[in-house]
Design an enzyme around this catalytic site. Sequence first.
Site, PDB file in Angstrom:
ATOM      1  N   HIS B  34      57.096  50.671  61.849  1.00  0.00           N
ATOM      2  CA  HIS B  34      58.211  49.914  61.273  1.00  0.00           C
ATOM      3  C   HIS B  34      58.973  50.811  60.311  1.00  0.00           C
ATOM      4  CE1 HIS B  34      60.489  46.652  59.390  1.00  0.00           C
ATOM      5  NE2 HIS B  34      60.140  45.908  60.405  1.00  0.00           N
ATOM      6  N   ILE B  40      60.365  51.680  56.824  1.00  0.00           N
ATOM      7  CA  ILE B  40      60.984  50.626  56.011  1.00  0.00           C
ATOM      8  C   ILE B  40      59.958  49.515  55.833  1.00  0.00           C
ATOM      9  CG2 ILE B  40      62.759  48.817  56.019  1.00  0.00           C
ATOM     10  CD1 ILE B  40      64.455  50.786  57.760  1.00  0.00           C
ATOM     11  N   GLY B  43      60.359  43.198  56.068  1.00  0.00           N
ATOM     12  CA  GLY B  43      60.801  42.080  55.243  1.00  0.00           C
ATOM     13  C   GLY B  43      59.767  40.972  55.155  1.00  0.00           C
ATOM     14  N   VAL B  44      59.109  40.669  56.263  1.00  0.00           N
ATOM     15  CA  VAL B  44      58.134  39.571  56.231  1.00  0.00           C
ATOM     16  C   VAL B  44      56.947  39.904  55.326  1.00  0.00           C
ATOM     17  CG1 VAL B  44      58.732  38.684  58.527  1.00  0.00           C
ATOM     18  CG2 VAL B  44      56.759  40.204  58.273  1.00  0.00           C
ATOM     19  N   GLU B  48      55.434  37.863  52.405  1.00  0.00           N
ATOM     20  CA  GLU B  48      53.993  37.643  52.233  1.00  0.00           C
ATOM     21  C   GLU B  48      53.560  37.990  50.800  1.00  0.00           C
ATOM     22  OE1 GLU B  48      51.756  36.247  54.129  1.00  0.00           O
ATOM     23  OE2 GLU B  48      49.948  36.759  53.027  1.00  0.00           O
TER      24      GLU B  48
END
Lengths: 146, 150
Positions: B34, B40, B43-44, B48
């Site tokens: 990723h 990067i 985002g999730v 979390e």
Amino acid sequence: MRFLFYDRVEKIEKGISIEGVKSFALSEEFLRGHFSKAALVPGVILIETMAQLLGWLIMYSHDFKLAAIMTLIEDVKVSSALRPGFKADIRAEIVSTSKRDTLGRAEIRSDGELIASVDRIIYSHFLKIDPEDLKERFRYYSGLKI
Amino acid sequence: MRYFLIDQITEWKSGEFIKGMKNVAMSEDFLEFHFPKNPIMPGVLLLEALVQLTGWLEAASSDFQRWFLINRVIKCNFYSFALPGDQVELEVKQISGEGSDIKIYSGIGMVKGKKKIRAEFEGEVIQLSEIEDVNEQKRFFQLLNRELVL
């Protein structure tokens, strides 16, 4: 840990929709710590599962000339207490897409039962990419002969 | 990868708010994919981090009787990328649901004063003892809170 949350793409229709599957196993890395007395698939991983598949549909639909990265999610529902050992059937679709961004939605079912859904998901498009490299990766990840 | 998205807890007030940090390191496993050649922070996983911080607030506010599991995202914006080397400062506030099993929280993540994520989410409050050893979790909180140092 390979941060990939689908095992195979089963169907893809340019500019419209994508379907894929992901089997959740007890060996998943993210279960280390989530939790020690109960193995529960984190809800955000279900979000990532939908987002990754829809991301590929967008890139495929634009002939791999751009990378799509999630910038907003809205009206998301996720099951919070799923134990591994199930197969997730993921389906995502494009609502609208332009050169700059894409709006879509997605859902996950297991044995026909809805376990996660996102009503609105927006991706921004990035152009500094190598289309051939992206296409090659999609071929490997999806299992599709494209 | 150990699924621990909070490195430190800096401040909290029972039933109200909690602040913590997540340091993004180049050695993180998830950065390999990723994205390939473009690491990067997903985002999730920032989301979390906010959810786990919420769990710590629920636990600390209940003498480690409660934890929190997300089951709805009302809205979540990912403004810009969190990159290796970044220290993400996170803050979560309780919005509604005091005394109920369903609560709404809002959270924000910043790097050097720049917003990276903002989220409003709902979840259920569960019994911590069903998912973790309560004493171990209490000790872990003290580590995160720097109350316990060798």
